[in-house]
Motif scaffolding. Structure first.
Motif, PDB file in Angstrom:
ATOM      1  N   VAL A 105      -3.872   9.559  -4.944  1.00 25.27           N
ATOM      2  CA  VAL A 105      -4.463   8.151  -5.432  1.00 25.27           C
ATOM      3  C   VAL A 105      -3.727   7.174  -4.601  1.00 25.27           C
ATOM      4  CG1 VAL A 105      -4.496   6.387  -7.143  1.00 25.27           C
ATOM      5  CG2 VAL A 105      -4.513   8.899  -7.836  1.00 25.27           C
ATOM      6  N   ALA A 106      -4.596   6.293  -3.996  1.00 25.98           N
ATOM      7  CA  ALA A 106      -4.231   5.440  -3.105  1.00 25.98           C
ATOM      8  C   ALA A 106      -4.076   3.988  -4.031  1.00 25.98           C
ATOM      9  CB  ALA A 106      -5.093   4.824  -2.012  1.00 25.98           C
ATOM     10  N   VAL A 107      -2.925   3.382  -3.773  1.00 30.62           N
ATOM     11  CA  VAL A 107      -2.497   2.320  -4.803  1.00 30.62           C
ATOM     12  C   VAL A 107      -2.390   1.186  -3.753  1.00 30.62           C
ATOM     13  CG1 VAL A 107      -0.973   1.399  -6.464  1.00 30.62           C
ATOM     14  CG2 VAL A 107      -1.469   3.967  -6.445  1.00 30.62           C
ATOM     15  N   MET A 108      -3.069  -0.122  -4.032  1.00 30.45           N
ATOM     16  CA  MET A 108      -2.679  -1.073  -3.304  1.00 30.45           C
ATOM     17  C   MET A 108      -2.392  -2.412  -4.276  1.00 30.45           C
ATOM     18  SD  MET A 108      -6.151  -0.741  -1.164  1.00 30.45           S
ATOM     19  CE  MET A 108      -6.689   0.396  -2.256  1.00 30.45           C
ATOM     20  N   ALA A 109      -1.503  -3.292  -3.965  1.00 32.43           N
ATOM     21  CA  ALA A 109      -1.119  -4.387  -4.856  1.00 32.43           C
ATOM     22  C   ALA A 109      -1.152  -5.554  -3.967  1.00 32.43           C
ATOM     23  CB  ALA A 109       0.129  -4.112  -5.563  1.00 32.43           C
ATOM     24  N   GLU A 110      -1.794  -6.750  -4.629  1.00 31.64           N
ATOM     25  CA  GLU A 110      -1.714  -8.105  -3.756  1.00 31.64           C
ATOM     26  C   GLU A 110      -0.576  -8.802  -4.599  1.00 31.64           C
ATOM     27  OE1 GLU A 110      -4.181 -12.018  -4.287  1.00 31.64           O
ATOM     28  OE2 GLU A 110      -5.315 -10.474  -3.613  1.00 31.64           O
ATOM     29  N   SER A 111       0.574  -8.846  -3.385  1.00 31.41           N
ATOM     30  CA  SER A 111       2.074  -9.354  -4.151  1.00 31.41           C
ATOM     31  C   SER A 111       2.209 -10.474  -3.153  1.00 31.41           C
ATOM     32  CB  SER A 111       3.002  -8.393  -3.805  1.00 31.41           C
ATOM     33  OG  SER A 111       3.030  -8.090  -2.206  1.00 31.41           O
ATOM     34  N   THR A 112       2.915 -11.631  -3.863  1.00 32.18           N
ATOM     35  CA  THR A 112       3.439 -13.065  -3.333  1.00 32.18           C
ATOM     36  C   THR A 112       4.804 -12.850  -2.987  1.00 32.18           C
ATOM     37  OG1 THR A 112       1.397 -13.701  -4.314  1.00 32.18           O
ATOM     38  CG2 THR A 112       3.051 -15.367  -3.205  1.00 32.18           C
ATOM     39  N   VAL A 113       5.524 -13.476  -1.998  1.00 34.99           N
ATOM     40  CA  VAL A 113       6.755 -13.456  -1.906  1.00 34.99           C
ATOM     41  C   VAL A 113       7.135 -15.025  -2.356  1.00 34.99           C
ATOM     42  CG1 VAL A 113       8.730 -13.543  -0.434  1.00 34.99           C
ATOM     43  CG2 VAL A 113       7.042 -11.726  -0.250  1.00 34.99           C
ATOM     44  N   LEU A 114       8.136 -14.939  -3.097  1.00 38.06           N
ATOM     45  CA  LEU A 114       8.396 -16.403  -3.736  1.00 38.06           C
ATOM     46  C   LEU A 114      10.140 -16.428  -3.532  1.00 38.06           C
ATOM     47  CD1 LEU A 114       6.693 -16.429  -7.116  1.00 38.06           C
ATOM     48  CD2 LEU A 114       6.115 -17.427  -5.140  1.00 38.06           C
ATOM     49  N   MET A 145      -6.695   0.981  -7.197  1.00 39.38           N
ATOM     50  CA  MET A 145      -6.336   2.349  -7.257  1.00 39.38           C
ATOM     51  C   MET A 145      -7.764   3.324  -6.939  1.00 39.38           C
ATOM     52  SD  MET A 145      -3.780   2.766 -10.534  1.00 39.38           S
ATOM     53  CE  MET A 145      -2.056   1.763 -10.434  1.00 39.38           C
ATOM     54  N   LYS A 146      -7.677   3.904  -5.823  1.00 40.74           N
ATOM     55  CA  LYS A 146      -8.661   4.779  -5.374  1.00 40.74           C
ATOM     56  C   LYS A 146      -8.485   6.118  -5.038  1.00 40.74           C
ATOM     57  CE  LYS A 146     -11.688   1.434  -5.317  1.00 40.74           C
ATOM     58  NZ  LYS A 146     -12.666   1.318  -6.393  1.00 40.74           N
ATOM     59  N   LYS A 147      -8.854   7.017  -5.723  1.00 42.30           N
ATOM     60  CA  LYS A 147      -8.579   8.571  -5.423  1.00 42.30           C
ATOM     61  C   LYS A 147      -9.174   8.894  -4.140  1.00 42.30           C
ATOM     62  CE  LYS A 147     -11.678  11.607  -7.173  1.00 42.30           C
ATOM     63  NZ  LYS A 147     -11.852  12.402  -5.985  1.00 42.30           N
ATOM     64  N   ILE A 148      -8.394   9.680  -3.383  1.00 37.99           N
ATOM     65  CA  ILE A 148      -8.780   9.992  -1.968  1.00 37.99           C
ATOM     66  C   ILE A 148      -8.666  11.522  -1.544  1.00 37.99           C
ATOM     67  CG2 ILE A 148      -8.148   7.818  -1.205  1.00 37.99           C
ATOM     68  CD1 ILE A 148      -5.261   8.660  -0.220  1.00 37.99           C
ATOM     69  N   LYS A 149      -9.316  12.094  -0.558  1.00 34.02           N
ATOM     70  CA  LYS A 149      -9.480  13.489  -0.442  1.00 34.02           C
ATOM     71  C   LYS A 149      -8.220  13.957   0.388  1.00 34.02           C
ATOM     72  CE  LYS A 149     -14.393  13.680  -0.580  1.00 34.02           C
ATOM     73  NZ  LYS A 149     -15.718  14.083   0.424  1.00 34.02           N
ATOM     74  N   ASN A 150      -7.541  13.164   1.210  1.00 40.69           N
ATOM     75  CA  ASN A 150      -6.418  13.593   1.971  1.00 40.69           C
ATOM     76  C   ASN A 150      -5.556  12.518   2.437  1.00 40.69           C
ATOM     77  OD1 ASN A 150      -7.703  12.256   4.202  1.00 40.69           O
ATOM     78  ND2 ASN A 150      -9.223  13.728   4.281  1.00 40.69           N
ATOM     79  N   TYR A 173       0.812  -1.357  -0.119  1.00 40.41           N
ATOM     80  CA  TYR A 173       0.232   0.049  -0.067  1.00 40.41           C
ATOM     81  C   TYR A 173       0.936   1.145  -0.108  1.00 40.41           C
ATOM     82  CZ  TYR A 173      -3.635   3.436   1.642  1.00 40.41           C
ATOM     83  OH  TYR A 173      -4.594   4.252   1.655  1.00 40.41           O
ATOM     84  N   ASP A 174       0.638   2.389  -0.981  1.00 41.63           N
ATOM     85  CA  ASP A 174       1.252   3.508  -1.011  1.00 41.63           C
ATOM     86  C   ASP A 174       0.238   4.534  -1.595  1.00 41.63           C
ATOM     87  OD1 ASP A 174       3.183   5.168  -0.422  1.00 41.63           O
ATOM     88  OD2 ASP A 174       4.805   4.378  -1.850  1.00 41.63           O
ATOM     89  N   GLU A 175       0.836   5.773  -1.635  1.00 45.92           N
ATOM     90  CA  GLU A 175      -0.105   6.771  -2.105  1.00 45.92           C
ATOM     91  C   GLU A 175       0.883   7.525  -3.224  1.00 45.92           C
ATOM     92  OE1 GLU A 175      -0.635   8.314   1.668  1.00 45.92           O
ATOM     93  OE2 GLU A 175      -2.558   7.219   2.107  1.00 45.92           O
ATOM     94  N   ALA A 176       0.027   8.018  -4.214  1.00 41.71           N
ATOM     95  CA  ALA A 176       0.772   9.022  -5.173  1.00 41.71           C
ATOM     96  C   ALA A 176      -0.035  10.101  -5.687  1.00 41.71           C
ATOM     97  CB  ALA A 176       0.944   7.783  -6.537  1.00 41.71           C
ATOM     98  N   PHE A 177       0.712  11.081  -6.247  1.00 42.07           N
ATOM     99  CA  PHE A 177       0.215  12.377  -6.696  1.00 42.07           C
ATOM    100  C   PHE A 177       0.236  12.360  -8.208  1.00 42.07           C
ATOM    101  CE2 PHE A 177       1.864  12.876  -2.613  1.00 42.07           C
ATOM    102  CZ  PHE A 177       1.016  13.621  -1.988  1.00 42.07           C
ATOM    103  N   VAL A 178      -0.925  12.753  -8.666  1.00 39.05           N
ATOM    104  CA  VAL A 178      -1.101  12.587 -10.403  1.00 39.05           C
ATOM    105  C   VAL A 178      -1.662  13.968 -10.542  1.00 39.05           C
ATOM    106  CG1 VAL A 178      -1.102  10.083 -10.604  1.00 39.05           C
ATOM    107  CG2 VAL A 178      -3.221  11.564 -10.316  1.00 39.05           C
ATOM    108  N   GLY A 179      -1.253  14.613 -11.761  1.00 40.19           N
ATOM    109  CA  GLY A 179      -1.853  15.821 -12.241  1.00 40.19           C
ATOM    110  C   GLY A 179      -3.270  15.803 -12.719  1.00 40.19           C
ATOM    111  N   LYS A 180      -4.052  16.717 -12.341  1.00 39.88           N
ATOM    112  CA  LYS A 180      -5.388  16.967 -12.610  1.00 39.88           C
ATOM    113  C   LYS A 180      -5.559  18.342 -13.434  1.00 39.88           C
ATOM    114  CE  LYS A 180      -6.814  18.881  -8.193  1.00 39.88           C
ATOM    115  NZ  LYS A 180      -7.755  18.702  -7.083  1.00 39.88           N
ATOM    116  N   ALA A 181      -6.829  18.595 -13.829  1.00 35.04           N
ATOM    117  CA  ALA A 181      -7.095  19.753 -14.407  1.00 35.04           C
ATOM    118  C   ALA A 181      -7.490  20.938 -13.560  1.00 35.04           C
ATOM    119  CB  ALA A 181      -8.345  19.665 -15.428  1.00 35.04           C
TER     120      ALA A 181
END
Length: 306
Positions: A161-170, A187-192, A132-140
């Protein structure tokens, strides 16, 4: 599905109606008036009629095409173009490929399809090991106010944008080192960047018995009560340590994809995220992606009917 296959499979509007009728029949037609599930087809009306009360359900009713005056073949052709490429496909390019004069109907159609992509992915929760991590993307933003807005991290020119990835350690049998593979993304747009926002996302989209991996941001300091195991030690990939490899790859790819569009409004941002995630989660589907989008497009009907 490619354009040659599409022409062979759907040469005219009647073939498209027949295909959609078969798909609707498989999913089950439930009468909105009496909840009866027995219907018969009225060829001259292009509708299903309830065997109990006689209520009619049009071929488009309850699907993504409901209330649309566009032919079914136009919708299916749009789905073909959208699913034929893993990359982004702008509404203006879609308008050109469809040969349509007006931009607005194409724009609305495309966003309706993006919305059902998101609805389909929201059925599933991430599990096992999740990054889980968060990112900033440009908007109008309005040109008059751009110089007054903050720059850099947390700028009003960017969406969070909150980004979640289901990962497996091999474990690599040759080197003995731990490596990671990834299955699904959200991926979900969040307010804060508040802790309670992250807590809400974790509770809604991640299985409680999972192992959650984040960085040491204070946003993620109180996630222990939402998840079975919360790992905040993210330094390298040696045994006992993890990094956020897959969310960072997804964020990088997302920013490249969004460059296809000039500027994306805050209101529409989630729809673009839904399309990106939907394609990313089905990157190995190939031509089957078209049929999966068909299922997603009629999904709202039978979902609402239970």
């Amino acid at each position: 599905m490619n354009i040659i296959n599409f022409i062979n499979r759907f040469p005219d509007e009647s073939s498209c109606i027949k295909f959609l009728r078969e798909q609707r029949t498989k999913s089950g037609i439930i009468c909105k008036r009496c909840s009866c599930n027995r219907h018969y087809w009225l060829e001259n009306k292009k509708s299903f009629q309830c065997a109990s009360c006689g209520f009619r359900t049009s071929i488009k009713s309850g699907t993504v095409m409901e209330n649309s005056n566009l032919p079914i073949r136009t919708w299916l052709l749009a789905m073909t173009f959208i699913t034929a490429t893993k990359k982004s496909f702008s509404a203006s390019e879609l308008q050109r490929q469809l040969g349509m004069k007006r931009y607005e109907p194409v724009f609305r159609m495309y966003h309706k399809l993006r919305k059902v992509m998101g609805q389909r992915d929201d059925i599933y929760r991430l599990e096992d090991m999740v990054e889980y991590d968060e990112a900033f993307v440009g908007k109008a933003t309005k040109a008059k106010s751009q110089n007054k807005l903050k720059r850099g991290r947390g700028s009003q020119k960017q969406s969070i944008v909150a980004v979640m990835a289901e990962s497996t350690v091999l474990e690599n049998p040759e080197s003995g080192k731990l490596e990671k593979s990834c299955r699904y993304f959200k991926m979900k747009k969040i307010k804060n960047l508040e802790a309670k926002t992250a807590q809400g996302l974790v509770k809604e989209f991640i299985d409680q018995d999972s192992v959650l991996q984040t960085d040491k941001s204070t946003t993620f300091s109180d996630l222990g009560d939402c998840i079975e195991v919360h790992v905040r030690e993210v330094s390298g990939t040696d045994k006992g340590h993890f990094n956020l490899k897959w969310v960072h790859i997804a964020i990088s790819n997302l920013k490249k994809q969004l460059q296809t569009y000039h500027m994306i409004s805050e209101r529409m941002m989630q729809n673009y995220l839904d399309e990106f995630s939907y394609k990313l989660n089905r990157k190995y589907f190939g031509q089957k992606l078209f049929d999966r989008l068909i299922i997603a497009s009629i999904y709202p009907y039978w979902h609402d009917c239970g």
